[in-house]
Write an enzyme that holds these catalytic residues in place. Structure first.
Site, short mmCIF file in Angstrom:
data_model
loop_
_atom_site.label_atom_id
_atom_site.label_comp_id
_atom_site.label_asym_id
_atom_site.label_seq_id
_atom_site.Cartn_x
_atom_site.Cartn_y
_atom_site.Cartn_z
N HIS A 161 -35.41 37.77 -22.07
CA HIS A 161 -35.04 36.44 -22.55
C HIS A 161 -36.14 35.42 -22.29
CE1 HIS A 161 -30.94 38.08 -22.76
NE2 HIS A 161 -30.65 37.05 -23.53
N THR A 183 -21.87 32.16 -20.32
CA THR A 183 -21.87 33.38 -19.51
C THR A 183 -21.26 33.13 -18.12
OG1 THR A 183 -24.14 32.76 -19.04
CG2 THR A 183 -23.80 34.48 -20.66
N LYS A 236 -33.57 30.63 -19.46
CA LYS A 236 -32.20 31.18 -19.43
C LYS A 236 -31.57 30.89 -18.08
CE LYS A 236 -29.28 35.15 -20.16
NZ LYS A 236 -28.19 34.21 -20.51
#
Ligand SMILES: NC(=O)C1=CN([C@@H]2O[C@H](COP(=O)(O)OP(=O)(O)OC[C@H]3O[C@@H](n4cnc5c(N)ncnc54)[C@H](OP(=O)(O)O)[C@@H]3O)[C@@H](O)[C@H]2O)C=CC1
Ligand SMILES: O=C(O)C1=N[C@H](C(=O)O)C[C@H](O)C1
Length: 250
Positions: free
Chosen positions: A135, A80, A139
């Site tokens: 999440h 990401t 994370k």
């Protein structure tokens, strides 16, 4: 037929370790390298890797892709942290290596890709829309790449339909109470022990709401998308953003 020579970067991580197993189990692929932080990228050239599956961290991904593109190695990227600046840099590297393909997939799971599609379709038909992503607490970033992409797609669909801004008489007593705003769409991030990767898109209109929810319950949910990406990226030069383009959904 010769097997596709695949390397995994981030091989000891949560998704990387699952990807190593998936590549090893794929009959048409050979795992030629499984690298962690600090390992020599030169291994990729030495082992003749054709495709790299990049599953590291936002601070590592650019250096790894620079190496891949300098060496004409295709890349399937799940990591990401994609900003406009990073995409511009990547396109510059790709321009110098026009035969090479890079797939960036904010989410490799079919359900998440469909969630984004459904959200895009529904967004112009409701007054209000907000995204909640949930999440596991380890994370690396917030909001998730999937939520960011979902909000961007929603915003684009609403712009194209000339939808007015969602109603919101904001008067917050605490900073953050209304979440973060991505392209005008509120995005809320939950981090909770016991969860893996989940997202809800909440839509509201006069007298009705619609909730689109997706749950990844195991990292195996991402594997078919990663393997498909590796097979397709070698014949798709340039940048592909989003797995939907390899699923015939774009
Ligand atoms: N697109 C998708 O469908 C999905 C994307 N992701 C994304 O993938 C990324 C990884 O997630 P996750 O597996 O949970 O994170 P982890 O922290 O579990 O794994 C990342 C791994 O990458 C390693 N690493 C860091 N830098 C390098 C480098 N330069 N070269 C090789 N390895 C490196 C880390 O090592 P160390 O611990 O030593 O730092 C770690 O082992 C995140 O950005 C996440 O959001 C995750 C799931 C699905
Ligand atoms: O870090 C994760 O776990 C995940 N990251 C991706 C994201 O940020 O969207 C994909 C999925 O949500 C799992």
């Amino acid at each position: 037929m010769s097997k596709l020579r695949v390397a995994v970067l981030g091989a000891k991580g949560r998704i990387g370790s699952e990807a190593v197993r998936a590549v090893e189990a794929a009959e048409d692929m050979e795992l030629v390298a499984a690298l962690g932080r600090g390992d020599e990228l030169e291994t990729l050239a030495v082992t003749g890797a054709q495709v790299v599956v990049e599953l590291t961290t936002p601070d590592s991904v650019m250096g790894n892709l620079e190496y891949c593109l300098e060496h004409g190695i295709h890349a399937v990227v799940g990591t990401t942290g994609w900003t406009e600046e990073r995409l511009t840099q990547l396109k510059d590297w790709l321009a110098a290596s026009p035969e090479t393909g890079v797939l960036i997939a904010p989410n490799f799971s079919i359900g998440a890709v469909l969630t984004m599609k459904f959200a895009q379709l529904a967004a112009p038909w409701f007054e209000s829309v907000e995204v909640i992503e949930l999440h596991h607490p380890k994370k690396v970033d917030a909001p998730s790449g999937t939520a960011t992409r979902t909000a961007q797609l929603i915003a684009e669909a609403r712009r194209q339909a000339d939808s007015p801004p969602a109603p919101d008489a904001t008067a917050t007593a605490l900073d953050g109470a209304r979440g973060a705003t991505v392209d005008g769409v509120p995005v809320h991030s939950v981090r909770l022990r016991g969860l893996l990767a989940h997202q809800e898109v909440l839509l509201g209109g006069e007298g009705e709401t619609l909730t689109i929810r997706h749950d990844s319950l195991h990292h195996s949910s991402f594997m078919p998308g990663i393997l498909l990406g590796a097979r397709r990226v070698v014949t798709t030069p340039g940048l592909t953003f989003g797995l939907e383009h390899f699923l015939g959904m774009s």
